[in-house]
Scaffold this motif. Structure first.
Motif, PDB file in Angstrom:
ATOM      1  N   ASP A  47       0.814  -1.220   0.000  1.00  0.00           N
ATOM      2  CA  ASP A  47       0.000   0.000   0.000  1.00  0.00           C
ATOM      3  C   ASP A  47       0.847   1.270   0.000  1.00  0.00           C
ATOM      4  O   ASP A  47       0.359   2.330  -0.339  1.00  0.00           O
ATOM      5  CB  ASP A  47      -0.947  -0.014   1.199  1.00  0.00           C
ATOM      6  N   ASP A  48       2.117   1.158   0.386  1.00  0.00           N
ATOM      7  CA  ASP A  48       2.989   2.337   0.431  1.00  0.00           C
ATOM      8  C   ASP A  48       4.439   1.865   0.335  1.00  0.00           C
ATOM      9  O   ASP A  48       4.944   1.207   1.244  1.00  0.00           O
ATOM     10  CB  ASP A  48       2.765   3.110   1.735  1.00  0.00           C
ATOM     11  N   ARG A  82       6.090  10.043   8.236  1.00  0.00           N
ATOM     12  CA  ARG A  82       6.310   9.062   9.307  1.00  0.00           C
ATOM     13  C   ARG A  82       7.636   9.405   9.968  1.00  0.00           C
ATOM     14  O   ARG A  82       8.694   9.383   9.336  1.00  0.00           O
ATOM     15  CB  ARG A  82       6.338   7.646   8.746  1.00  0.00           C
ATOM     16  N   GLY A 113      -6.447  19.279   1.411  1.00  0.00           N
ATOM     17  CA  GLY A 113      -7.558  18.464   0.909  1.00  0.00           C
ATOM     18  C   GLY A 113      -8.161  19.045  -0.357  1.00  0.00           C
ATOM     19  O   GLY A 113      -8.439  18.308  -1.314  1.00  0.00           O
ATOM     20  N   SER A 128      -4.717  -1.441  -1.171  1.00  0.00           N
ATOM     21  CA  SER A 128      -5.827  -1.604  -0.224  1.00  0.00           C
ATOM     22  C   SER A 128      -7.198  -1.511  -0.881  1.00  0.00           C
ATOM     23  O   SER A 128      -8.194  -1.882  -0.276  1.00  0.00           O
ATOM     24  CB  SER A 128      -5.734  -0.535   0.870  1.00  0.00           C
ATOM     25  N   GLN A 130      -8.522   1.367  -1.667  1.00  0.00           N
ATOM     26  CA  GLN A 130      -8.996   2.728  -1.479  1.00  0.00           C
ATOM     27  C   GLN A 130      -8.825   3.499  -2.785  1.00  0.00           C
ATOM     28  O   GLN A 130      -7.938   3.205  -3.580  1.00  0.00           O
ATOM     29  CB  GLN A 130      -8.156   3.457  -0.427  1.00  0.00           C
ATOM     30  N   ASP A 134      -8.819   9.050  -1.497  1.00  0.00           N
ATOM     31  CA  ASP A 134      -9.013   8.650  -0.097  1.00  0.00           C
ATOM     32  C   ASP A 134      -7.698   8.221   0.539  1.00  0.00           C
ATOM     33  O   ASP A 134      -7.432   8.527   1.705  1.00  0.00           O
ATOM     34  CB  ASP A 134     -10.043   7.523   0.010  1.00  0.00           C
ATOM     35  N   TRP A 135      -6.861   7.518  -0.224  1.00  0.00           N
ATOM     36  CA  TRP A 135      -5.550   7.090   0.275  1.00  0.00           C
ATOM     37  C   TRP A 135      -4.719   8.315   0.659  1.00  0.00           C
ATOM     38  O   TRP A 135      -4.156   8.382   1.741  1.00  0.00           O
ATOM     39  CB  TRP A 135      -4.845   6.249  -0.783  1.00  0.00           C
ATOM     40  N   LEU A 137      -5.755  11.445   1.228  1.00  0.00           N
ATOM     41  CA  LEU A 137      -6.393  12.186   2.325  1.00  0.00           C
ATOM     42  C   LEU A 137      -6.146  11.509   3.664  1.00  0.00           C
ATOM     43  O   LEU A 137      -5.966  12.183   4.682  1.00  0.00           O
ATOM     44  CB  LEU A 137      -7.894  12.334   2.074  1.00  0.00           C
ATOM     45  N   SER A 138      -6.111  10.183   3.690  1.00  0.00           N
ATOM     46  CA  SER A 138      -5.901   9.461   4.945  1.00  0.00           C
ATOM     47  C   SER A 138      -4.489   9.657   5.489  1.00  0.00           C
ATOM     48  O   SER A 138      -4.227   9.367   6.648  1.00  0.00           O
ATOM     49  CB  SER A 138      -6.179   7.969   4.758  1.00  0.00           C
ATOM     50  N   ARG A 139      -3.596  10.152   4.666  1.00  0.00           N
ATOM     51  CA  ARG A 139      -2.210  10.339   5.092  1.00  0.00           C
ATOM     52  C   ARG A 139      -1.885  11.797   5.448  1.00  0.00           C
ATOM     53  O   ARG A 139      -0.744  12.105   5.773  1.00  0.00           O
ATOM     54  CB  ARG A 139      -1.265   9.820   4.020  1.00  0.00           C
ATOM     55  N   ASP A 141      -1.587  14.796   7.864  1.00  0.00           N
ATOM     56  CA  ASP A 141      -1.348  14.830   9.311  1.00  0.00           C
ATOM     57  C   ASP A 141      -1.221  16.286   9.754  1.00  0.00           C
ATOM     58  O   ASP A 141      -0.194  16.918   9.532  1.00  0.00           O
ATOM     59  CB  ASP A 141      -0.068  14.055   9.627  1.00  0.00           C
TER      60      ASP A 141
END
Length: 181
Positions: A47-48, A82, A113, A128, A130, A134-135, A137-139, A141
């Motif tokens: 996924d990454d 990360r 966004g 995944s 997604q 969405d992928w 946006l989910s990252r 932070d």
């Protein structure tokens, strides 16, 4: 010097990299994402690609080799949100004797966004299932800017133009060179 442009997706890293490259005659832009896509040709995609230890190791080796053999300045537009991966890569570059100016482009999450929604989706889809949007946006932070290591130049890419950001980065690099003398 290696100028690492960090920040969330859509923070303006690639745009700033182009601006800096145009101003720094002996520079090149290295996009570590291309290493991740290449790795996925040989290892099962995940996924990454940043989760692949081989990617992180190759990024350090490639950035260092490019700086040693091909350009006085290597500009790297790549999100490293990360904390452990950022420490591993920037620490690896320092251990290799590289002078790294770490720049974090901070911006309001709502701005990021909106920028992401205005973009075309990336060519690589997450494993995944997604959607690429969405992928990404989910990252995002909103606290990443506050967690950057000491010495990081934190700039607001939602308040400064690419030219103003480049002015700030170049000034910080000059200060760093002057203080090393």
């Amino acid at each position: 010097m290696i100028i690492w442009l960090n920040g969330g997706f859509a923070a303006g890293k690639t745009t700033l990299a182009r601006e800096l490259h145009g101003r720094l005659p002996d520079s090149l832009v290295f996009d570590p994402e291309e290493l991740g896509v290449a790795l996925w040709k040989w290892v099962p995609p995940n996924d990454d690609f940043q989760d692949l230890a081989s990617w992180r190791e190759l990024v350090v080796a490639t950035a260092s080799a490019l700086r040693r053999h091909h350009a006085a300045t290597v500009i790297v537009p790549m999100s490293l949100v990360r904390d452990a991966y950022r420490a591993e890569i920037l620490g690896g570059l320092a251990a290799a004797g590289e002078d790294v100016l770490h720049v974090f482009l901070d911006a309001d999450v709502d701005v990021l966004g909106a920028r992401l929604r205005d973009r075309m989706p990336p060519p690589v889809l997450p494993v995944s299932g997604q959607s690429p949007l969405d992928w990404a946006l989910s990252r995002l932070d909103p606290t990443a800017g506050a967690r950057q290591p000491e010495g990081t130049v934190v700039l607001r890419s939602d308040r400064l133009t690419p030219a103003e950001l480049a002015d700030e980065v170049l000034a910080a690099s000059r200060r760093r060179v002057d203080s090393a003398r």
